[in-house]
Design a protein around this motif. Structure first.
Motif, PDB file in Angstrom:
ATOM      1  N   UNK A  87      -6.417   7.140   3.735  1.00  0.00           N
ATOM      2  CA  UNK A  87      -7.620   6.594   4.371  1.00  0.00           C
ATOM      3  C   UNK A  87      -7.926   7.321   5.678  1.00  0.00           C
ATOM      4  N   UNK A  88      -6.882   7.690   6.417  1.00  0.00           N
ATOM      5  CA  UNK A  88      -7.111   8.434   7.673  1.00  0.00           C
ATOM      6  C   UNK A  88      -7.747   9.787   7.351  1.00  0.00           C
ATOM      7  N   UNK A  89      -7.241  10.441   6.302  1.00  0.00           N
ATOM      8  CA  UNK A  89      -7.822  11.734   5.901  1.00  0.00           C
ATOM      9  C   UNK A  89      -9.302  11.555   5.581  1.00  0.00           C
ATOM     10  N   UNK A  90      -9.613  10.491   4.804  1.00  0.00           N
ATOM     11  CA  UNK A  90     -11.008  10.260   4.421  1.00  0.00           C
ATOM     12  C   UNK A  90     -11.869  10.020   5.663  1.00  0.00           C
ATOM     13  N   UNK A  91     -11.378   9.186   6.578  1.00  0.00           N
ATOM     14  CA  UNK A  91     -12.163   8.888   7.778  1.00  0.00           C
ATOM     15  C   UNK A  91     -12.347  10.142   8.639  1.00  0.00           C
ATOM     16  N   UNK A  92     -11.252  10.875   8.835  1.00  0.00           N
ATOM     17  CA  UNK A  92     -11.334  12.088   9.652  1.00  0.00           C
ATOM     18  C   UNK A  92     -12.245  13.120   8.984  1.00  0.00           C
ATOM     19  N   UNK A  93     -12.110  13.265   7.664  1.00  0.00           N
ATOM     20  CA  UNK A  93     -12.914  14.246   6.936  1.00  0.00           C
ATOM     21  C   UNK A  93     -14.395  13.891   6.965  1.00  0.00           C
ATOM     22  N   UNK A 110     -13.220  20.509  13.727  1.00  0.00           N
ATOM     23  CA  UNK A 110     -11.754  20.449  13.761  1.00  0.00           C
ATOM     24  C   UNK A 110     -11.309  19.471  14.851  1.00  0.00           C
ATOM     25  N   UNK A 111     -11.946  19.569  16.023  1.00  0.00           N
ATOM     26  CA  UNK A 111     -11.610  18.676  17.129  1.00  0.00           C
ATOM     27  C   UNK A 111     -11.808  17.216  16.711  1.00  0.00           C
ATOM     28  N   UNK A 112     -12.952  16.940  16.078  1.00  0.00           N
ATOM     29  CA  UNK A 112     -13.245  15.569  15.647  1.00  0.00           C
ATOM     30  C   UNK A 112     -12.178  15.053  14.688  1.00  0.00           C
ATOM     31  N   UNK A 113     -11.837  15.868  13.691  1.00  0.00           N
ATOM     32  CA  UNK A 113     -10.858  15.432  12.689  1.00  0.00           C
ATOM     33  C   UNK A 113      -9.518  15.121  13.355  1.00  0.00           C
ATOM     34  N   UNK A 114      -9.091  15.990  14.276  1.00  0.00           N
ATOM     35  CA  UNK A 114      -7.799  15.772  14.931  1.00  0.00           C
ATOM     36  C   UNK A 114      -7.840  14.529  15.819  1.00  0.00           C
ATOM     37  N   UNK A 115      -8.938  14.355  16.555  1.00  0.00           N
ATOM     38  CA  UNK A 115      -9.043  13.195  17.441  1.00  0.00           C
ATOM     39  C   UNK A 115      -9.087  11.899  16.626  1.00  0.00           C
ATOM     40  N   UNK A 116      -9.855  11.895  15.538  1.00  0.00           N
ATOM     41  CA  UNK A 116      -9.917  10.695  14.692  1.00  0.00           C
ATOM     42  C   UNK A 116      -8.527  10.383  14.135  1.00  0.00           C
ATOM     43  N   UNK A 117      -7.819  11.418  13.666  1.00  0.00           N
ATOM     44  CA  UNK A 117      -6.470  11.212  13.137  1.00  0.00           C
ATOM     45  C   UNK A 117      -5.542  10.620  14.187  1.00  0.00           C
ATOM     46  N   UNK A 145      -9.478  -0.811   6.091  1.00  0.00           N
ATOM     47  CA  UNK A 145     -10.572  -0.714   7.054  1.00  0.00           C
ATOM     48  C   UNK A 145     -10.996   0.728   7.322  1.00  0.00           C
ATOM     49  N   UNK A 146     -10.058   1.663   7.299  1.00  0.00           N
ATOM     50  CA  UNK A 146     -10.459   3.056   7.544  1.00  0.00           C
ATOM     51  C   UNK A 146     -11.325   3.576   6.396  1.00  0.00           C
ATOM     52  N   UNK A 147     -10.988   3.183   5.149  1.00  0.00           N
ATOM     53  CA  UNK A 147     -11.848   3.606   4.034  1.00  0.00           C
ATOM     54  C   UNK A 147     -13.217   2.940   4.136  1.00  0.00           C
ATOM     55  N   UNK A 148     -13.204   1.679   4.603  1.00  0.00           N
ATOM     56  CA  UNK A 148     -14.475   0.971   4.791  1.00  0.00           C
ATOM     57  C   UNK A 148     -15.342   1.673   5.827  1.00  0.00           C
ATOM     58  N   UNK A 149     -14.722   2.025   6.928  1.00  0.00           N
ATOM     59  CA  UNK A 149     -15.459   2.713   7.994  1.00  0.00           C
ATOM     60  C   UNK A 149     -15.942   4.081   7.505  1.00  0.00           C
ATOM     61  N   UNK A 245     -12.147  21.790   3.688  1.00  0.00           N
ATOM     62  CA  UNK A 245     -12.400  23.204   3.446  1.00  0.00           C
ATOM     63  C   UNK A 245     -12.259  23.523   1.951  1.00  0.00           C
ATOM     64  N   UNK A 246     -11.245  22.951   1.311  1.00  0.00           N
ATOM     65  CA  UNK A 246     -11.039  23.217  -0.117  1.00  0.00           C
ATOM     66  C   UNK A 246     -12.184  22.672  -0.962  1.00  0.00           C
ATOM     67  N   UNK A 247     -12.613  21.435  -0.653  1.00  0.00           N
ATOM     68  CA  UNK A 247     -13.651  20.803  -1.468  1.00  0.00           C
ATOM     69  C   UNK A 247     -15.043  21.074  -0.918  1.00  0.00           C
ATOM     70  N   UNK A 248     -15.148  21.796   0.204  1.00  0.00           N
ATOM     71  CA  UNK A 248     -16.387  22.053   0.942  1.00  0.00           C
ATOM     72  C   UNK A 248     -17.184  20.764   1.161  1.00  0.00           C
ATOM     73  N   UNK A 249     -16.463  19.645   1.243  1.00  0.00           N
ATOM     74  CA  UNK A 249     -17.132  18.363   1.464  1.00  0.00           C
ATOM     75  C   UNK A 249     -16.077  17.302   1.730  1.00  0.00           C
ATOM     76  N   UNK A 250     -16.558  16.133   2.154  1.00  0.00           N
ATOM     77  CA  UNK A 250     -15.645  14.998   2.340  1.00  0.00           C
ATOM     78  C   UNK A 250     -16.350  13.743   1.883  1.00  0.00           C
ATOM     79  N   UNK A 251     -15.588  12.752   1.465  1.00  0.00           N
ATOM     80  CA  UNK A 251     -16.196  11.476   1.111  1.00  0.00           C
ATOM     81  C   UNK A 251     -15.174  10.353   1.290  1.00  0.00           C
ATOM     82  N   UNK A 252     -15.668   9.121   1.289  1.00  0.00           N
ATOM     83  CA  UNK A 252     -14.812   7.984   1.609  1.00  0.00           C
ATOM     84  C   UNK A 252     -13.661   7.817   0.622  1.00  0.00           C
ATOM     85  N   UNK A 253     -13.831   8.301  -0.614  1.00  0.00           N
ATOM     86  CA  UNK A 253     -12.777   8.108  -1.615  1.00  0.00           C
ATOM     87  C   UNK A 253     -11.829   9.304  -1.695  1.00  0.00           C
ATOM     88  N   UNK A 254     -11.968  10.256  -0.772  1.00  0.00           N
ATOM     89  CA  UNK A 254     -11.115  11.453  -0.872  1.00  0.00           C
ATOM     90  C   UNK A 254      -9.651  11.124  -0.555  1.00  0.00           C
TER      91      UNK A 254
END
Lengths: 348, 346
Positions: A87-93, A110-117, A145-149, A245-254
């Motif tokens: 869920x953290x990965x999904x939220x950060x992504x 990158x900064x955002x993902x690290x800070x969110x994590x 809750x992280x997946x919800x957010x 980077x691998x999926x060139x996208x992110x989503x809540x279910x990742x």
């Protein structure tokens, strides 16, 4: 009964056992899987370019989950568990790929993902260390809750990354080795140094092995626990960028069920679920075993259901072997320490 | 647990939001890409009639397709001055949706449009509404009991597979490929819809004497699509054609193909997302076609619910009332017709 004077020797023997025998066993499993691959698809393995490519692909597919597993291993050795990693990965992504964040470029993402994590790890740590919530419950709540957010932020839609720098991370190679594999290597190396060569590592083992003793020894157990969950969160932030980077996208279910894969890999690698013991290299081998099985099943066009059953079997086998060896070693030591006393398990 | 969740959300978002406040807005404006019927010139049914209150319920899912379903229903309802749409949050499981529906039934709307979380589990809710005199329009996931709905409008999963298989068969035959290597990346394999799509695909390929060489399921997400495609590409060093069931996971599938530097084959997508249609029009990737499973059915469901509420039929048909079953055709979008289908992309 183990006498108290025998305890340190048990520990010492276990360290040697962990470091060498277990990892050799896992290397053996990996080799066996490769041999099965060679036997079942000889025409693929006869092409050296394909073999090299396949090897790198296995490593690359292990990279994001491998980074998460390093963080997870620290948390478990420290006596906790983190069910919220996926869920953290999904939220950060998702947060890193919103259009607003993307407009700040690759560094901003990158900064955002690290800070969110880090931030989610901080919340987990505060709830567990200072709120006295059981880690299982706190991180389970965070999972939900992280997946919800993440779903809220993404508008339940796949957030496509248009940032070429981020997207190219997955296809970039350094000295012929994918950048993602380098990142995994660096994280594993950093994790190994942190666990085996620093005070932080020794404290992690102490806190997980016996928190009360650690507290009496002057370790700030709460503060240390907080840091462990932040470390796990940071690893998730790194993994989020790798996966995006691998999926060139992110989503809540990742990163679905990454928590289970990471826990399983850590345990196969010799980490005790009850805390106080574990190795980073072992955890890496655990991830590679899963990645290699996936590859083996793919090249033989076998169904993923059977693959999951095999994975489950490997987890059970790893834990059984762990228990068996623990018992037989204890027995051995018992006999050595007290040769007149018969073993309680004469059959072993 | 609720308290913890709320606390987590607050703490988590507050902490993460510090210094990043401006990143909080999203890239998706729900209303901007909805599929609505606007051109109603010459359609007698378009004239404002008796007021219709339509209750609407769809599961809260995290997939782009379900999001589009709700967006479309809302956008289509806004097109009619005589329609009032009352939506209820359906939560994340069948029990939650049942509870939401009973509050909806109590409000006595004229018609209920619902995409059930699971048709079998919500059959009773459909029956309850029908017995209360509220016609039910079932969207996409059929009820086992025919008494539980007035109209069923759904997509054609088997037809999707059939269309994808036919396109691939035709293309390969035209190229003169005799023993093609065909890959398949379905979505969640345990779902009935996935099994129907695969069956349609295999049946269509069998007509040409072709079969699938390797099949790696994903989970309808881009990251799982990337992983499945990477595994498939390793297993098939040379490939002629690939069918990926879902355009959302297709984003990851295309990324994996690019990362592996492969282009010797062509790919067909599924569902008809906006990015897939744009990609087909641009023709700069291996994606050459996609077969539709359009969430536009939600817009149509609202239009038909309105007609049912007003007791009107579909103007081109002889019957005085709206039919009981409508299954959309799965259409094949290629470079030639991509511009026509662009407005339907979600």
């Amino acid at each position: 009964m183990i006498t108290e004077s025998a305890l340190p020797r048990v520990e010492k023997t276990h360290k040697l056992d962990d470091g060498v025998v277990r990892n050799l066993g896992l290397v053996g499993v990996l080799l066996l899987l490769v041999v099965i691959g060679i036997i079942t698809r000889p025409e693929l393995y006869s092409d050296p370019t394909w073999v090299k490519n396949n090897f790198l692909t296995i490593l690359q597919q292990a990279s994001a989950i491998g980074v998460v597993t390093v963080g997870m291993t620290f948390v478990i050795i420290g006596g906790g568990i983190d069910l919220s990693v996926g869920a953290i990965i999904a939220l950060a992504g998702v947060w890193a790929t919103t259009l607003a964040t993307q407009s700040y470029g690759a560094a901003g993402m990158i900064f955002t993902a690290l800070v969110v994590g880090l931030a989610v790890g901080l919340v987990n740590g505060v709830l567990i260390a200072y709120g006295k919530l059981v880690p299982f419950i706190a991180t389970l709540a965070m999972l939900v809750s992280a997946r919800g957010l993440a779903a809220q932020i993404s508008g339940k839609q796949t957030q496509v990354s248009t940032n070429e720098t981020i997207n190219s991370i997955a296809s970039t190679k350094l000295l012929g080795i994918p950048l993602l594999v380098w990142i995994l290597g660096l994280v594993v190396l950093a994790g190994w140094v942190l666990l085996n060569r620093t005070t932080f590592g020794r404290r992690t083992v102490a806190v997980g092995g016996n928190p009360e003793a650690a507290r009496l020894a002057g370790i700030n157990v709460k503060g240390h626990t907080l840091l462990l969950y932040m470390l796990s969160g940071l690893c998730c932030g790194i993994a989020a960028i790798m996966l995006t980077s691998q999926a060139t996208s992110a989503q809540a279910a990742m990163a679905n069920l990454y928590e289970l894969d990471a826990i399983a890999a850590a345990i196969i690698g010799g980490t005790l679920l009850s805390g106080g013991r574990g190795t980073i290299v072992g955890a890496l081998f655990g991830v590679l075993v899963f990645s290699t099985i996936t590859n083996l099943f793919a090249i033989n066009n076998l169904s993923t259901e059977v693959q999951n059953m095999v994975k489950g079997g490997i987890i059970v086998a790893a834990v059984l072997i762990q228990q068996f060896r623990y018992r037989s070693l204890t027995n051995l030591l018992r006999r050595r320490n007290d040769p007149d006393k018969p073993s309680q398990h004469p059959s072993r | 647990m609720t308290q913890i969740s709320r606390r987590n959300i607050l703490l988590g978002s507050a902490a993460a939001g510090a210094g990043l406040a401006l990143t909080a807005c999203t890239s998706n404006d729900p209303a901007s890409n909805a599929q609505v019927k606007t051109d109603t010139s010459g359609n007698a049914n378009a004239a404002a009639g008796q007021k219709v209150i339509i209750g609407f319920s769809a599961p809260a899912a995290d997939h782009g397709w379900i999001a589009a379903i709700t967006n479309n229903a809302k956008a289509q309802a806004k097109q009619y001055s005589d329609v009032e749409l009352r939506t209820v949050e359906a939560g994340t499981d069948a029990a939650a949706q049942r509870a939401a529906l009973s509050t909806l039934i109590a409000q006595k709307p004229n018609v209920i449009v619902m995409l059930p979380y699971d048709g079998k589990e919500l059959n009773a809710a459909g029956l309850e509404a029908m017995q209360a005199g509220i016609p039910v329009v079932n969207l996409d996931r059929a009820f086992p009991s025919a008494a539980a709905y007035r109209l069923q409008i759904k997509g054609d999963n088997y037809g999707m597979g059939l269309a994808a298989g036919k396109y691939i068969g035709d293309q390969l035959k035209a190229k003169g490929v005799s023993n093609p290597i065909i890959g398949e990346i379905p979505g969640i394999d345990s779902l009935e819809l996935t099994q129907e799509r695969t069956k349609g695909f295999n049946d269509a390929l069998a007509v040409y004497g072709f079969k699938v060489a390797n099949r790696r399921p994903a989970e309808f997400t881009a990251d799982s699509g990337q992983a499945a495609a990477t595994a498939l590409l390793q297993a098939l060093p040379k490939m002629d054609a690939l069918w990926n069931h879902d355009d959302d996971q297709g984003i990851g599938v295309l990324a994996a193909i690019k990362q592996a530097n492969r282009s010797e084959f062509f790919m067909v997508g599924g569902a008809g997302s906006k990015s897939a249609i744009d990609g087909i029009a641009k023709d700069d990737t291996v994606l050459k076609a996609t077969v539709t499973y359009s969430p536009s059915m939600a817009s149509s469901a609202i239009s038909l619910a309105r007609l049912i509420g007003q007791g009107k039929g579909m103007s081109d048909l002889v019957e005085l009332q709206v039919p009981k079953e409508i299954t959309l055709a799965s259409e094949t979008i290629t470079k030639d017709n991509a511009s026509k289908y662009a407005p339907l992309g979600f």
